[in-house]
Scaffold this motif. Structure first.
Motif, mmCIF file in Angstrom:
data_model
loop_
_atom_site.group_PDB
_atom_site.id
_atom_site.type_symbol
_atom_site.label_atom_id
_atom_site.label_comp_id
_atom_site.label_asym_id
_atom_site.label_seq_id
_atom_site.Cartn_x
_atom_site.Cartn_y
_atom_site.Cartn_z
ATOM 1 N N SER A 237 0.880 -1.041 -0.195
ATOM 2 C CA SER A 237 -0.011 0.050 0.013
ATOM 3 C C SER A 237 0.794 1.266 0.106
ATOM 4 O O SER A 237 0.301 2.486 0.158
ATOM 5 C CB SER A 237 -0.986 -0.237 1.334
ATOM 6 O OG SER A 237 -0.236 0.025 2.518
ATOM 7 N N GLY A 238 2.023 1.044 -0.090
ATOM 8 C CA GLY A 238 2.948 2.324 -0.344
ATOM 9 C C GLY A 238 3.980 2.440 0.908
ATOM 10 O O GLY A 238 4.867 3.544 0.511
ATOM 11 N N GLY A 239 3.871 1.499 1.547
ATOM 12 C CA GLY A 239 5.360 1.867 2.516
ATOM 13 C C GLY A 239 6.537 1.466 2.048
ATOM 14 O O GLY A 239 6.745 0.836 1.203
ATOM 15 N N GLY A 240 7.504 2.372 2.677
ATOM 16 C CA GLY A 240 8.971 2.055 2.015
ATOM 17 C C GLY A 240 9.604 0.643 2.373
ATOM 18 O O GLY A 240 10.769 0.293 2.268
ATOM 19 N N GLY A 241 8.971 -0.076 3.575
ATOM 20 C CA GLY A 241 9.510 -1.212 3.946
ATOM 21 C C GLY A 241 10.551 -1.023 5.198
ATOM 22 O O GLY A 241 10.795 -2.256 5.722
ATOM 23 N N THR A 242 10.849 0.163 5.713
ATOM 24 C CA THR A 242 11.369 0.304 7.079
ATOM 25 C C THR A 242 10.467 0.306 8.051
ATOM 26 O O THR A 242 9.295 1.166 7.929
ATOM 27 C CB THR A 242 12.259 1.521 7.122
ATOM 28 O OG1 THR A 242 13.358 1.093 6.000
ATOM 29 C CG2 THR A 242 13.149 1.743 8.330
ATOM 30 N N PHE A 243 10.504 -0.411 9.176
ATOM 31 C CA PHE A 243 9.589 -0.393 10.159
ATOM 32 C C PHE A 243 10.261 -0.103 11.460
ATOM 33 O O PHE A 243 11.318 -0.345 11.676
ATOM 34 C CB PHE A 243 8.740 -1.616 10.340
ATOM 35 C CG PHE A 243 8.110 -1.999 9.106
ATOM 36 C CD1 PHE A 243 6.736 -1.709 8.963
ATOM 37 C CD2 PHE A 243 8.638 -2.574 8.075
ATOM 38 C CE1 PHE A 243 5.888 -1.981 7.815
ATOM 39 C CE2 PHE A 243 7.838 -2.939 6.841
ATOM 40 C CZ PHE A 243 6.466 -2.469 6.844
ATOM 41 N N THR A 244 9.599 0.490 12.428
ATOM 42 C CA THR A 244 9.808 0.677 13.698
ATOM 43 C C THR A 244 8.873 -0.055 14.779
ATOM 44 O O THR A 244 7.611 -0.247 14.462
ATOM 45 C CB THR A 244 9.859 2.234 14.094
ATOM 46 O OG1 THR A 244 8.587 2.758 14.005
ATOM 47 C CG2 THR A 244 10.953 2.997 13.415
ATOM 48 N N VAL A 245 9.243 -0.295 16.234
ATOM 49 C CA VAL A 245 8.303 -0.870 17.012
ATOM 50 C C VAL A 245 8.883 -0.591 18.486
ATOM 51 O O VAL A 245 10.215 -0.365 18.514
ATOM 52 C CB VAL A 245 8.198 -2.447 16.990
ATOM 53 C CG1 VAL A 245 9.597 -3.157 17.205
ATOM 54 C CG2 VAL A 245 7.240 -3.013 17.774
ATOM 55 N N ASN A 246 8.109 -0.071 19.323
ATOM 56 C CA ASN A 246 8.472 -0.043 20.664
ATOM 57 C C ASN A 246 8.153 -1.186 21.311
ATOM 58 O O ASN A 246 7.018 -1.485 21.914
ATOM 59 C CB ASN A 246 7.854 1.337 21.258
ATOM 60 C CG ASN A 246 8.054 2.454 20.655
ATOM 61 O OD1 ASN A 246 9.038 2.785 20.190
ATOM 62 N ND2 ASN A 246 7.242 3.562 20.314
ATOM 63 N N SER A 247 9.037 -2.118 21.794
ATOM 64 C CA SER A 247 9.017 -3.279 22.425
ATOM 65 C C SER A 247 9.063 -3.315 23.873
ATOM 66 O O SER A 247 9.746 -2.611 24.191
ATOM 67 C CB SER A 247 10.027 -4.334 21.688
ATOM 68 O OG SER A 247 10.147 -5.479 22.508
ATOM 69 N N SER A 248 8.172 -4.111 24.359
ATOM 70 C CA SER A 248 8.355 -4.377 25.807
ATOM 71 C C SER A 248 9.520 -5.222 26.061
ATOM 72 O O SER A 248 9.880 -6.016 25.052
ATOM 73 C CB SER A 248 7.053 -5.174 26.321
ATOM 74 O OG SER A 248 6.909 -6.530 25.745
ATOM 75 N N ASN A 249 10.078 -5.287 27.148
ATOM 76 C CA ASN A 249 11.163 -6.303 27.595
ATOM 77 C C ASN A 249 10.760 -7.640 27.205
ATOM 78 O O ASN A 249 11.753 -8.388 26.724
ATOM 79 C CB ASN A 249 11.433 -6.127 29.155
ATOM 80 C CG ASN A 249 12.194 -4.654 29.317
ATOM 81 O OD1 ASN A 249 13.039 -4.352 28.380
ATOM 82 N ND2 ASN A 249 11.904 -4.307 30.399
#
Length: 156
Positions: free
Chosen positions: A107-119
């Protein structure tokens, strides 16, 4: 196991799953105020609002039961990913991620992703190729680990 877009009637079950797993694995490390805020900002109505503003959610369903769900914001941030305890360790998170990632890119995303992970979830995200980008952070009383997955697979 079927991975499909979330439907409105799935939201209450997804919200219960999020709440139960958050209490067990996320908010126990938080301040009491942070825990209350997090749970309030991630209830069924909040999930519906996230969907309304464009977050894309999918569920993993087996036999009419929601085994897990995933939500992606802005085709680049893994916002929610929760898998029912009895389904953990069986590849459900990876299947959810593969579908959500493909949909975001298509859908147009560049393929780089972020996440804020729990421990607790760090090993899951690391197994998917995410790497920490900073030490553990605290925002609104919730502790998390910023992580990134580059489109080319490079670690940073």
């Amino acid at each position: 196991m079927q991975i499909r877009p979330i439907e409105d009637n799935d939201v209450p079950q997804a919200a219960r799953l999020l709440r139960d797993l958050s209490i067990e694995f996320i908010v126990q490390e938080s301040t009491p105020e942070g825990a209350a805020t997090f749970l309030r900002e991630n209830d069924a109505e909040a999930i519906r609002r996230y969907i309304e503003i464009g977050h894309v959610y999918h569920v993993a369903e087996s036999g009419g039961e929601i085994a897990g769900f995933i939500g992606v914001r802005d085709r680049s941030h893994l916002f929610h990913m929760f898998v029912c305890a009895k389904w953990q360790g069986q590849g459900v998170a990876r299947k959810l991620w593969e579908v959500a990632r493909s949909v975001a890119i298509e859908s147009g995303g560049g393929g780089t992703f972020t996440v804020n992970s729990s421990n607790f979830a760090l090993p899951v995200y690391e197994a998917m190729g995410f790497v920490r980008t900073a030490p553990m952070q605290c925002l609104k009383g919730i502790y998390f680990n910023p992580m990134r997955l580059n489109a080319n697979g490079a670690s940073q």
